[in-house]
Design a protein around this motif. Structure first.
Motif, mmCIF file in Angstrom:
data_model
loop_
_atom_site.group_PDB
_atom_site.id
_atom_site.type_symbol
_atom_site.label_atom_id
_atom_site.label_comp_id
_atom_site.label_asym_id
_atom_site.label_seq_id
_atom_site.Cartn_x
_atom_site.Cartn_y
_atom_site.Cartn_z
ATOM 1 N N LEU A 1 7.728 -0.313 -1.839
ATOM 2 C CA LEU A 1 6.782 0.748 -2.178
ATOM 3 C C LEU A 1 5.425 0.495 -1.525
ATOM 4 N N ILE A 2 4.999 -0.776 -1.527
ATOM 5 C CA ILE A 2 3.741 -1.117 -0.857
ATOM 6 C C ILE A 2 3.857 -0.845 0.638
ATOM 7 N N ASP A 3 4.992 -1.213 1.221
ATOM 8 C CA ASP A 3 5.226 -0.950 2.643
ATOM 9 C C ASP A 3 5.047 0.532 2.955
ATOM 10 N N ARG A 4 5.629 1.382 2.111
ATOM 11 C CA ARG A 4 5.578 2.818 2.390
ATOM 12 C C ARG A 4 4.160 3.350 2.330
ATOM 13 N N LEU A 5 3.334 2.800 1.435
ATOM 14 C CA LEU A 5 1.929 3.217 1.390
ATOM 15 C C LEU A 5 1.222 2.926 2.710
ATOM 16 N N PHE A 6 1.436 1.723 3.233
ATOM 17 C CA PHE A 6 0.759 1.352 4.471
ATOM 18 C C PHE A 6 1.362 2.070 5.678
ATOM 19 N N GLN A 7 2.632 2.408 5.623
ATOM 20 C CA GLN A 7 3.214 3.219 6.682
ATOM 21 C C GLN A 7 2.546 4.593 6.723
ATOM 22 N N ARG A 8 2.292 5.161 5.562
ATOM 23 C CA ARG A 8 1.617 6.456 5.506
ATOM 24 C C ARG A 8 0.201 6.353 6.066
ATOM 25 N N MET A 9 -0.512 5.297 5.713
ATOM 26 C CA MET A 9 -1.858 5.107 6.246
ATOM 27 C C MET A 9 -1.827 4.952 7.759
ATOM 28 N N ALA A 10 -0.853 4.198 8.259
ATOM 29 C CA ALA A 10 -0.750 3.987 9.703
ATOM 30 C C ALA A 10 -0.435 5.280 10.437
ATOM 31 N N ARG B 1 1.770 -9.261 0.129
ATOM 32 C CA ARG B 1 2.198 -8.106 0.913
ATOM 33 C C ARG B 1 1.020 -7.169 1.227
ATOM 34 N N ALA B 2 0.210 -6.834 0.227
ATOM 35 C CA ALA B 2 -0.827 -5.823 0.424
ATOM 36 C C ALA B 2 -2.067 -6.350 1.130
ATOM 37 N N ALA B 3 -2.356 -7.649 0.985
ATOM 38 C CA ALA B 3 -3.598 -8.189 1.548
ATOM 39 C C ALA B 3 -3.361 -9.141 2.711
ATOM 40 N N SER C 1 -10.754 10.035 -5.336
ATOM 41 C CA SER C 1 -9.893 10.133 -4.175
ATOM 42 C C SER C 1 -9.380 11.550 -4.012
ATOM 43 N N THR C 2 -9.373 12.008 -2.768
ATOM 44 C CA THR C 2 -8.862 13.343 -2.493
ATOM 45 C C THR C 2 -7.348 13.373 -2.515
ATOM 46 N N ARG C 3 -6.728 12.224 -2.245
ATOM 47 C CA ARG C 3 -5.274 12.122 -2.331
ATOM 48 C C ARG C 3 -4.952 10.742 -2.873
ATOM 49 N N CYS C 4 -4.249 10.709 -3.993
ATOM 50 C CA CYS C 4 -4.064 9.459 -4.696
ATOM 51 C C CYS C 4 -2.607 9.047 -4.728
ATOM 52 N N SER C 5 -2.389 7.751 -4.697
ATOM 53 C CA SER C 5 -1.063 7.198 -4.901
ATOM 54 C C SER C 5 -1.215 6.015 -5.831
ATOM 55 N N GLY C 6 -0.196 5.750 -6.614
ATOM 56 C CA GLY C 6 -0.256 4.598 -7.503
ATOM 57 C C GLY C 6 1.073 3.892 -7.589
ATOM 58 N N ILE C 7 1.027 2.574 -7.744
ATOM 59 C CA ILE C 7 2.223 1.783 -7.999
ATOM 60 C C ILE C 7 1.943 0.993 -9.269
ATOM 61 N N TRP C 8 2.702 1.272 -10.311
ATOM 62 C CA TRP C 8 2.494 0.555 -11.556
ATOM 63 C C TRP C 8 3.726 -0.250 -11.916
#
Length: 270
Positions: A81-90, A110-112, A263-270
């Protein structure tokens, strides 16, 4: 002389043919790629295996981590899930993400670490900011990324600039010429300065140290003031932001909600 030229021409023709073949191979789905690899001769199979490794390095932070560590860096659904967030940012999406997980789940690694390393390979002209509750932790992440570039640079296609290799701030260089690129990374503690160039991606890992700080109205106010007056002002208007922290303490819920609310577009991983 004529024979030498003919040999050179034949070699160039074979290389061009292999490049065209591997380019076409990249466009195929995984099932077709496996079928072709099974039916290929030893030399072509070896070339296709290298193509697969290159594709994996480019695919996601987790995929890169698995290749560079020979499989020691494990993948898991929550890390994907973290991977997919950064793929979207990229890909250029303006994503603001809040990642909350229990301790020892690989969130920070993974995230940092792996994610910003992978992001820089996708955008060597972009700048990243990493912050944490203390400058030491942020610098640990930055030093890890710097050392990974020094170790794996030839494989992942990026290099450090010779004149900018500090643990808390470094610039990238063209691997072929050594010329300085626009991309790089800067690290700082929450409350510290982030002077200099802006950033296309900001990562805040564990902005609050412990429960005592989470309970302190003064510490929460300082964090929010730094968030709005320093971090946000350094981020490019369309830049991405990821905040990773442990399962939130009830006193931190206001910060989490406010961060997402802005944030104008938000995502969350809980």
């Amino acid at each position: 002389m004529g024979t030498d030229l003919a040999v050179d021409h034949d070699t160039a023709t074979e290389a061009d043919a292999l490049n065209q073949l591997t380019a076409a191979y990249r466009r195929l789905n995984r099932t077709d790629r496996r079928r072709i690899a099974r039916n290929a001769g030893p030399e072509l199979r070896a070339a296709l295996a290298e193509v697969e490794r290159t594709m994996a390095l480019q695919r996601s932070p987790g995929s890169m981590a698995a290749i560079l560590t020979d499989g020691r860096e494990m993948q898991a659904p929550h890390l994907a899930l973290i991977d997919r967030l950064f793929q979207r940012m990229a890909r250029g999406e303006r994503v603001k993400a809040l990642i909350t997980m229990p301790p020892r789940h690989g969130k920070s690694r993974r995230a940092a670490r792996w994610a910003p390393l992978w992001y820089l390979t996708q955008h060597p002209d972009h700048r990243i900011m990493i912050a944490s509750y203390g400058a030491d932790l942020a610098e640990e992440h930055s030093r890890w990324i710097r050392d990974a570039i020094a170790t794996y640079g030839p494989r992942i296609g990026i290099a450090l600039h010779a004149g900018s290799k500090a643990a808390n701030r470094f610039d990238l260089a063209d691997p072929r010429t050594g010329d300085r690129l626009e991309g790089g990374l800067v690290a700082a503690g929450v409350g510290g300065g982030l002077t200099g160039k802006g950033a296309h991606l900001a990562i805040v890992d564990d902005p609050i140290k412990d429960a005592a700080d989470a309970e302190s109205p003064t510490m929460r106010r300082r964090l929010w003031e730094w968030w709005t007056a320093v971090l946000n002002t350094r981020l490019e208007p369309w830049g991405g932001r990821a905040t990773a922290k442990k399962v939130p303490h009830q006193s931190c819920e206001g910060l989490s909600a406010a961060c997402l609310k802005t944030s104008t577009r938000c995502s969350g991983i809980w």
